[in-house]
Design an enzyme around this catalytic site. Structure first.
Site, PDB file in Angstrom:
ATOM      1  N   ASN A 163      12.245 -44.177  11.792  1.00 39.94           N
ATOM      2  CA  ASN A 163      11.727 -42.972  12.438  1.00 39.94           C
ATOM      3  C   ASN A 163      12.826 -41.935  12.627  1.00 39.94           C
ATOM      4  O   ASN A 163      13.971 -42.266  12.965  1.00 39.94           O
ATOM      5  CB  ASN A 163      11.128 -43.325  13.805  1.00 39.94           C
ATOM      6  CG  ASN A 163      10.527 -42.110  14.486  1.00 39.94           C
ATOM      7  OD1 ASN A 163       9.685 -41.420  13.922  1.00 39.94           O
ATOM      8  ND2 ASN A 163      10.977 -41.831  15.699  1.00 39.94           N
ATOM      9  N   ILE A 166      12.327 -36.039  17.470  1.00 38.89           N
ATOM     10  CA  ILE A 166      13.005 -35.196  18.453  1.00 38.89           C
ATOM     11  C   ILE A 166      12.656 -35.720  19.841  1.00 38.89           C
ATOM     12  O   ILE A 166      11.495 -35.658  20.260  1.00 38.89           O
ATOM     13  CB  ILE A 166      12.590 -33.714  18.321  1.00 38.89           C
ATOM     14  CG1 ILE A 166      12.800 -33.218  16.893  1.00 38.89           C
ATOM     15  CG2 ILE A 166      13.356 -32.858  19.319  1.00 38.89           C
ATOM     16  CD1 ILE A 166      14.238 -33.150  16.443  1.00 38.89           C
ATOM     17  N   TYR A 167      13.638 -36.264  20.541  1.00 37.63           N
ATOM     18  CA  TYR A 167      13.452 -36.796  21.888  1.00 37.63           C
ATOM     19  C   TYR A 167      14.586 -36.284  22.769  1.00 37.63           C
ATOM     20  O   TYR A 167      15.725 -36.199  22.324  1.00 37.63           O
ATOM     21  CB  TYR A 167      13.458 -38.334  21.883  1.00 37.63           C
ATOM     22  CG  TYR A 167      12.487 -38.935  20.904  1.00 37.63           C
ATOM     23  CD1 TYR A 167      11.136 -39.001  21.203  1.00 37.63           C
ATOM     24  CD2 TYR A 167      12.908 -39.417  19.668  1.00 37.63           C
ATOM     25  CE1 TYR A 167      10.226 -39.538  20.292  1.00 37.63           C
ATOM     26  CE2 TYR A 167      12.023 -39.956  18.764  1.00 37.63           C
ATOM     27  CZ  TYR A 167      10.676 -40.015  19.071  1.00 37.63           C
ATOM     28  OH  TYR A 167       9.784 -40.534  18.169  1.00 37.63           O
ATOM     29  N   HIS A 185       4.628 -42.616  20.701  1.00 39.58           N
ATOM     30  CA  HIS A 185       5.660 -42.195  19.765  1.00 39.58           C
ATOM     31  C   HIS A 185       6.215 -43.387  18.983  1.00 39.58           C
ATOM     32  O   HIS A 185       6.283 -44.513  19.496  1.00 39.58           O
ATOM     33  CB  HIS A 185       6.790 -41.490  20.511  1.00 39.58           C
ATOM     34  CG  HIS A 185       6.380 -40.214  21.157  1.00 39.58           C
ATOM     35  ND1 HIS A 185       6.914 -39.760  22.343  1.00 39.58           N
ATOM     36  CD2 HIS A 185       5.469 -39.277  20.789  1.00 39.58           C
ATOM     37  CE1 HIS A 185       6.367 -38.617  22.676  1.00 39.58           C
ATOM     38  NE2 HIS A 185       5.482 -38.307  21.746  1.00 39.58           N
ATOM     39  N   GLU A 277      10.311 -28.721  31.149  1.00 38.20           N
ATOM     40  CA  GLU A 277       9.628 -29.095  29.919  1.00 38.20           C
ATOM     41  C   GLU A 277       8.852 -27.934  29.300  1.00 38.20           C
ATOM     42  O   GLU A 277       8.739 -26.850  29.862  1.00 38.20           O
ATOM     43  CB  GLU A 277       8.677 -30.268  30.190  1.00 38.20           C
ATOM     44  CG  GLU A 277       9.305 -31.630  29.944  1.00 38.20           C
ATOM     45  CD  GLU A 277       9.588 -31.893  28.475  1.00 38.20           C
ATOM     46  OE1 GLU A 277       9.165 -31.088  27.608  1.00 38.20           O
ATOM     47  OE2 GLU A 277      10.222 -32.911  28.181  1.00 38.20           O
TER      48      GLU A 277
END
Length: 475
Positions: A163, A166-167, A185, A277
């Site tokens: 994988n 974007i985290y 995810h 966020e």
């Protein structure tokens, strides 16, 4: 217009040539200047806002910071090699067309520019990188635009299951990170599989990448679909260059500015957050996985790329706009050929707008319910609006007209209570549980005979020619 970019520097040079890059030479402090500038550039015209490159960061002689690289429709178009004036709808269909080339085999290379400098001992990310808080109440500095690479410990040789996502990563100590993961995810699944084997999870964190890789890494693909092979498709069929990271053996982008290697701890959680966020609210804190950094590799004079988040619209809303819309469109189109286009640009698809031809009465809500079962819809599509094929879902004036005159709240508003949703949405109760709302704004069809829609206003046929003429005269 431009060939595919192998690294961030090549794309910044193209933005500069197109007057879409603003270089900031004056001295700036990491806090509050960089976060404040990220908010400020997001407040400019979303069609043409430039990327920002800061060359003079207080306390760092060599490092530079890039912001807003994806943060306008002009930059988004140039990333695809299109004219910077290309419309949103043109870019949507261009991405959908290029998807047809998937998968494109990768271009494996031996050496990478980020191997110029390696730090293996005495690692201190606070000294190596100009980390900073994006918003004043963030729990600490974050890496929030890095491509995070992990493998499925239960099937480590499966390239498709490797994988690239974007985290967000909170910098908690010199070599100590917290990382956000969610159950839907791929990274969340990798964590579960590693812990079932009672082992840590190798991880590579690539910062400062070419724009297409960042786009692919933030796209909701199938679990066994490779982001690198998708990046090749979105590069027009040109294979994406990767190289093997020396400590973890993970495949990482060849053109990155910085690559961090480490391990996610086995069965360990720490409090992470809060963080401002994409919803426009701070997300609070949770017990989340922990990373220990083992190696840091970087170019000389590296560019530290960052992503500003806050009340929309900001750069993340451009980055996650069309690559969220296209996968939902493909899923729906496969089941319902009548579906024309999908606009899931608003707050990462919490609002999803679908245009479709209507096969029969109630068809719009059938399509909407299917959208809720797509990989992205499961966690994000809180409100689904369905409109006729004559309504452009990217034109909010047309969408609002359809809502105004086609929706009868008694019949066309369908609610689904207490469904799973991402915990980042502040309206959840509790967070992670929320209702869903479907608004069917399509024209009723047999056997639904409600309303008086048999005589829509039609324009003179010559209007189209006049529209072309007026566009030319006002250019």
């Amino acid at each position: 217009m431009y060939p595919p970019f192998d690294d961030l520097r090549g794309f910044l040079a193209a933005l500069d040539a197109e007057k879409q890059l603003l270089r900031i030479d004056r001295p700036v402090n990491p806090e509050p200047d960089l976060g404040a500038a990220g908010r400020a550039v997001a407040n400019l015209d979303g069609k043409t806002a430039p990327a920002l490159l800061f060359d003079n960061i207080d306390g760092f002689d060599d490092a530079r910071v890039a912001l807003n690289v994806h943060g306008s429709w002009a930059n988004h178009a140039l990333m695809l090699g299109m004219d910077k004036n290309s419309s949103i709808k043109e870019q949507f269909f261009e991405l959908g067309e290029r998807w047809q080339k998937f998968p494109v085999p990768v271009d494996r290379r031996e050496d990478a520019p980020w191997q110029e400098i390696t730090v293996a001992e005495g690692i201190n990310l606070f000294e190596l990188l100009p980390v900073f808080r994006l918003n004043p109440a963030d729990g600490g500095p974050y890496l929030d635009k890095a491509a995070v690479v992990t493998r499925d410990s239960a099937d480590p040789e499966n390239f498709g299951k490797q994988n690239v996502g974007i985290y967000r990563l909170q910098v908690k100590g010199p070599d100590h990170l917290g990382i956000q993961s969610g159950p839907p995810h791929d990274f969340g699944r990798h964590i579960v599989n590693a812990e079932q084997l009672r082992e840590g999870l190798p991880i590579a964190i690539a910062i400062g990448n070419d724009p297409i890789l960042t786009l692919a890494a933030s796209t909701p693909l199938e679990y066994d679909q490779s982001e690198y092979e998708m990046a090749g498709a979105w590069r027009g069929g040109v294979p994406y260059p990767i190289v093997r990271a020396p400590y973890t053996g993970l495949d990482v982008p060849w053109g990155s500015e910085i690559v961090i290697e480490g391990e996610v701890h086995y069965a360990e959680r720490e409090y992470e957050g809060p963080f401002g966020e994409f919803t426009g609210s701070y997300s609070g804190g949770r017990e989340l996985p922990v990373v220990t950094v083992k190696r840091v590799h970087m170019r000389r004079n590296p560019i530290f790329e960052h992503l500003y988040l806050g009340q929309p619209w900001t750069e993340i809303d451009y980055l996650l706009a069309l690559n969220t819309s296209v996968p939902i469109h493909r899923r729906l189109k496969a089941d319902f050929p009548e579906v024309e286009a999908v606009n899931a640009m608003y707050t990462h698809g919490l609002v999803t707008i679908i245009s479709t031809r209507v096969r029969h009465g109630g068809f719009g809500r059938v399509v909407a319910l299917r959208a809720l079962t797509t990989p992205h819809g499961i966690g994000y599509s809180k409100i689904v609006i369905v409109v006729d094929e004559t309504v452009d879902p990217f034109n909010l004036e047309q969408v609002m007209w359809a809502l105004s005159v086609k929706v009868n709240p008694e019949f066309d508003a369908i609610t689904l209570p207490r469904m799973y949703e991402i915990a980042l949405d502040p309206s959840g109760h509790p967070q992670g549980v929320n209702g869903r709302l479907i608004l069917d704004a399509t024209t009723p069809r047999h056997p639904d005979r409600r309303g008086e829609y048999s005589q829509p206003v039609s324009a003179y046929p010559e209007s189209a020619a006049w529209e072309d003429l007026l566009r030319e005269l006002t250019r």
